[in-house]
Design a protein around this motif. Structure first.
Motif, PDB file in Angstrom:
ATOM      1  N   VAL A  61      -2.607  -4.746   5.244  1.00  0.00           N
ATOM      2  CA  VAL A  61      -2.112  -4.126   4.474  1.00  0.00           C
ATOM      3  C   VAL A  61      -1.096  -4.031   4.708  1.00  0.00           C
ATOM      4  O   VAL A  61      -1.305  -2.692   4.848  1.00  0.00           O
ATOM      5  CB  VAL A  61      -3.115  -3.851   2.933  1.00  0.00           C
ATOM      6  N   CYS A  62       0.293  -3.869   4.667  1.00  0.00           N
ATOM      7  CA  CYS A  62       1.253  -3.623   4.895  1.00  0.00           C
ATOM      8  C   CYS A  62       2.457  -2.753   3.519  1.00  0.00           C
ATOM      9  O   CYS A  62       2.885  -3.476   2.456  1.00  0.00           O
ATOM     10  CB  CYS A  62       2.486  -3.983   5.340  1.00  0.00           C
ATOM     11  N   GLY A  81      -7.845 -11.759  13.926  1.00  0.00           N
ATOM     12  CA  GLY A  81      -7.344 -12.933  13.147  1.00  0.00           C
ATOM     13  C   GLY A  81      -7.492 -12.391  11.240  1.00  0.00           C
ATOM     14  O   GLY A  81      -7.628 -13.076  10.285  1.00  0.00           O
ATOM     15  N   ALA A  82      -7.194 -11.097  11.308  1.00  0.00           N
ATOM     16  CA  ALA A  82      -7.278 -10.563   9.827  1.00  0.00           C
ATOM     17  C   ALA A  82      -5.680 -11.688   9.700  1.00  0.00           C
ATOM     18  O   ALA A  82      -5.025 -11.557  10.129  1.00  0.00           O
ATOM     19  CB  ALA A  82      -7.328  -9.275  10.172  1.00  0.00           C
ATOM     20  N   PRO A  83      -5.667 -11.792   7.639  1.00  0.00           N
ATOM     21  CA  PRO A  83      -4.915 -11.700   7.657  1.00  0.00           C
ATOM     22  C   PRO A  83      -3.723 -10.455   7.291  1.00  0.00           C
ATOM     23  O   PRO A  83      -3.461  -9.816   6.623  1.00  0.00           O
ATOM     24  CB  PRO A  83      -4.559 -12.762   6.188  1.00  0.00           C
ATOM     25  N   ILE A  84      -2.466 -10.772   7.211  1.00  0.00           N
ATOM     26  CA  ILE A  84      -0.372 -10.098   6.990  1.00  0.00           C
ATOM     27  C   ILE A  84      -0.969 -10.107   5.873  1.00  0.00           C
ATOM     28  O   ILE A  84      -0.250 -11.071   5.428  1.00  0.00           O
ATOM     29  CB  ILE A  84       0.059  -9.695   8.480  1.00  0.00           C
ATOM     30  N   LEU A  85      -0.739  -9.351   4.724  1.00  0.00           N
ATOM     31  CA  LEU A  85      -0.317  -8.933   3.857  1.00  0.00           C
ATOM     32  C   LEU A  85       1.151  -7.596   2.686  1.00  0.00           C
ATOM     33  O   LEU A  85       1.172  -6.741   3.371  1.00  0.00           O
ATOM     34  CB  LEU A  85      -1.542  -8.556   2.908  1.00  0.00           C
ATOM     35  N   LEU A  86       1.409  -8.764   2.505  1.00  0.00           N
ATOM     36  CA  LEU A  86       2.991  -7.574   1.966  1.00  0.00           C
ATOM     37  C   LEU A  86       3.529  -8.318   0.860  1.00  0.00           C
ATOM     38  O   LEU A  86       3.564  -9.440   0.583  1.00  0.00           O
ATOM     39  CB  LEU A  86       4.122  -8.371   3.348  1.00  0.00           C
ATOM     40  N   HIS A  87       4.527  -7.373   0.421  1.00  0.00           N
ATOM     41  CA  HIS A  87       4.989  -7.109  -0.680  1.00  0.00           C
ATOM     42  C   HIS A  87       6.180  -8.477  -0.323  1.00  0.00           C
ATOM     43  O   HIS A  87       7.008  -8.069   0.327  1.00  0.00           O
ATOM     44  CB  HIS A  87       5.575  -6.688  -1.573  1.00  0.00           C
ATOM     45  N   PRO A  88       6.747  -9.661  -1.279  1.00  0.00           N
ATOM     46  CA  PRO A  88       7.291 -10.445  -0.998  1.00  0.00           C
ATOM     47  C   PRO A  88       8.709  -9.673  -1.226  1.00  0.00           C
ATOM     48  O   PRO A  88       9.884  -9.945  -0.615  1.00  0.00           O
ATOM     49  CB  PRO A  88       7.231 -11.617  -2.162  1.00  0.00           C
ATOM     50  N   ASP A 104       1.338 -13.535   6.213  1.00  0.00           N
ATOM     51  CA  ASP A 104      -0.018 -14.735   5.908  1.00  0.00           C
ATOM     52  C   ASP A 104      -0.343 -14.744   4.159  1.00  0.00           C
ATOM     53  O   ASP A 104      -0.605 -15.447   3.680  1.00  0.00           O
ATOM     54  CB  ASP A 104      -1.315 -14.235   6.165  1.00  0.00           C
ATOM     55  N   GLY A 105       0.104 -13.655   3.538  1.00  0.00           N
ATOM     56  CA  GLY A 105      -0.721 -13.368   2.178  1.00  0.00           C
ATOM     57  C   GLY A 105       0.780 -11.686   1.378  1.00  0.00           C
ATOM     58  O   GLY A 105       1.207 -11.728   2.053  1.00  0.00           O
ATOM     59  N   ARG A 106       0.468 -12.657   0.169  1.00  0.00           N
ATOM     60  CA  ARG A 106       1.099 -11.838  -0.504  1.00  0.00           C
ATOM     61  C   ARG A 106       0.547 -10.786  -1.576  1.00  0.00           C
ATOM     62  O   ARG A 106      -0.597 -11.295  -2.027  1.00  0.00           O
ATOM     63  CB  ARG A 106       2.167 -13.154  -1.624  1.00  0.00           C
ATOM     64  N   LEU A 107       0.987  -9.316  -1.386  1.00  0.00           N
ATOM     65  CA  LEU A 107       0.618  -8.532  -2.487  1.00  0.00           C
ATOM     66  C   LEU A 107       1.079  -8.821  -3.680  1.00  0.00           C
ATOM     67  O   LEU A 107       2.808  -8.804  -3.426  1.00  0.00           O
ATOM     68  CB  LEU A 107       0.893  -6.857  -1.729  1.00  0.00           C
ATOM     69  N   ALA A 108       0.573  -8.529  -4.669  1.00  0.00           N
ATOM     70  CA  ALA A 108       1.128  -8.033  -6.085  1.00  0.00           C
ATOM     71  C   ALA A 108       1.224  -7.567  -6.970  1.00  0.00           C
ATOM     72  O   ALA A 108      -0.470  -6.688  -7.031  1.00  0.00           O
ATOM     73  CB  ALA A 108       0.869  -9.951  -6.687  1.00  0.00           C
ATOM     74  N   ASP A 109       1.511  -6.817  -7.898  1.00  0.00           N
ATOM     75  CA  ASP A 109       1.423  -6.391  -8.880  1.00  0.00           C
ATOM     76  C   ASP A 109       0.077  -6.163  -9.619  1.00  0.00           C
ATOM     77  O   ASP A 109       0.111  -7.135  -9.655  1.00  0.00           O
ATOM     78  CB  ASP A 109       2.179  -5.214  -9.303  1.00  0.00           C
ATOM     79  N   HIS A 121      -6.715  -1.536  -5.730  1.00  0.00           N
ATOM     80  CA  HIS A 121      -6.621  -2.102  -6.515  1.00  0.00           C
ATOM     81  C   HIS A 121      -4.603  -1.301  -5.788  1.00  0.00           C
ATOM     82  O   HIS A 121      -3.416  -0.665  -5.731  1.00  0.00           O
ATOM     83  CB  HIS A 121      -5.991  -0.786  -7.822  1.00  0.00           C
ATOM     84  N   VAL A 122      -3.303  -2.766  -5.777  1.00  0.00           N
ATOM     85  CA  VAL A 122      -2.352  -2.923  -5.764  1.00  0.00           C
ATOM     86  C   VAL A 122      -1.282  -2.201  -7.114  1.00  0.00           C
ATOM     87  O   VAL A 122      -1.265  -2.894  -7.763  1.00  0.00           O
ATOM     88  CB  VAL A 122      -1.881  -4.546  -5.190  1.00  0.00           C
ATOM     89  N   LEU A 123      -0.390  -1.732  -6.509  1.00  0.00           N
ATOM     90  CA  LEU A 123       0.312  -0.703  -7.578  1.00  0.00           C
ATOM     91  C   LEU A 123       2.034  -1.484  -7.185  1.00  0.00           C
ATOM     92  O   LEU A 123       2.733  -0.566  -5.654  1.00  0.00           O
ATOM     93  CB  LEU A 123       0.256   0.363  -7.547  1.00  0.00           C
ATOM     94  N   HIS A 124       2.671  -1.878  -7.498  1.00  0.00           N
ATOM     95  CA  HIS A 124       4.226  -1.939  -7.233  1.00  0.00           C
ATOM     96  C   HIS A 124       4.833  -1.266  -7.384  1.00  0.00           C
ATOM     97  O   HIS A 124       4.857  -0.337  -8.407  1.00  0.00           O
ATOM     98  CB  HIS A 124       4.845  -2.887  -7.491  1.00  0.00           C
TER      99      HIS A 124
END
Length: 209
Positions: A61-62, A81-88, A104-109, A121-124
Motif C-alpha cells: 500500500v502506497c 506476488g502482492a498487488p501494489i495499491l495506489l490512489h489514482p 495493480d489496484g486503486r485505493l479510494a476514500d 480504513h483508507v482516508l484520502h
C-alpha cells in the motif's frame, strides 16, 4: 495471534522538480505470523522481504507516489506476488518513477483493507500529493499518515503536485477528528499522537498567511 506493527527504516534518495535529497523512510508492516500488509515499500526490496520472511504479503500500500515511497514496489511485488495499491490521483507522480509498470489496484476514500483479521480504513488526505492517503487501523489505535502529518506539523507542500491549504484541510477534517490517543506513524522520523499535534493547528494555519 493479534495483528502487530513493525517498523523498518530504509535509506535512499527522493527526487522531484530537478532536485535530489538523501532520505530515510519508514516502511511499516501490519500483520501477524501468517499475513502482513506492507505500507510504503521504500528503497530496499531485499530488506523489506527479509522483514516479511515467509509470511503472505496481502498488499503493498502506497500512501502516495513520491519516488522514495514507491521505488521498491515493483521488485517487491514481483518477489511476493502482492498487488501494489495506489490512489489514482497520484498516477502522474507514479509514472515519473515507473513509466512502464502500473499499480495493480486503486485505493479510494472509505475503502477497507483487511490483514490478519484487522480492518485498515483508507482516508484520502491530499495536499502533500493529490492522491495521498492515510490508513486508520482502529483496532490498533493507529493511523499511518505517510507524509501528510508528522511529529511537529504538516508534510511539505513546496513542490509540484502539492498544496498547503489542501493538506491543512486534510489534517483538520480527516486526521484531527480521530481519538486523541491515536498513534500517528509517519513516513519519516518519529511517531506522535493526534492529541500531541491537534493543539498546533492554529500555528500551522498561520503559516499559510
Amino acid at each position: 495471534m493479534a495483528a502487530r506493527i513493525e517498523r523498518l527504516v530504509t535509506s535512499g534518495t527522493f527526487s522531484l522538480d530537478g532536485g535530489t535529497w538523501e532520505v530515510e523512510n519508514n516502511v511499516w508492516l501490519v500483520g501477524d505470523e501468517v499475513q502482513v500488509l506492507v505500507i510504503d515499500p521504500a528503497h530496499d526490496a531485499e530488506a523489506i522481504a527479509a522483514a516479511v520472511g515467509d509470511r503472505q504479503v496481502t498488499a503493498l500500500v502506497c500512501t502516495h507516489a513520491h519516488n522514495d515511497h514507491v521505488n521498491a514496489a515493483p521488485a517487491l511485488a514481483d518477489r511476493t506476488g502482492a498487488p501494489i495499491l495506489l490512489h489514482p490521483d497520484d498516477l502522474p507522480l507514479w509514472q515519473q518513477t515507473h513509466p512502464d509498470r502500473a499499480p495493480d489496484g486503486r485505493l479510494a476514500d472509505g475503502g477497507l483493507l483487511t490483514v490478519a483479521g484487522t480492518e485498515v480504513h483508507v482516508l484520502h488526505t491530499p495536499g502533500h500529493a493529490p492522491g495521498a492517503v492515510s490508513l486508520h487501523v482502529p483496532a490498533l489505535g493507529t493511523v499511518f499518515t505517510g507524509d501528510t502529518l508528522f511529529a511537529g506539523g504538516p508534510g511539505a507542500t513546496g513542490r509540484s503536485f502539492s498544496d498547503f491549504p489542501t493538506i491543512i484541510r486534510s489534517i483538520r477534517d480527516r486526521l484531527l477528528v480521530l481519538a486523541p490517543d491515536t498513534v500517528v506513524h509517519t513516513g519519516h522520523g518519529d511517531s506522535t499522537t493526534i492529541g500531541a499535534e491537534a493543539p498546533h493547528l492554529p500555528d500551522w494555519l498561520a503559516r499559510g498567511h
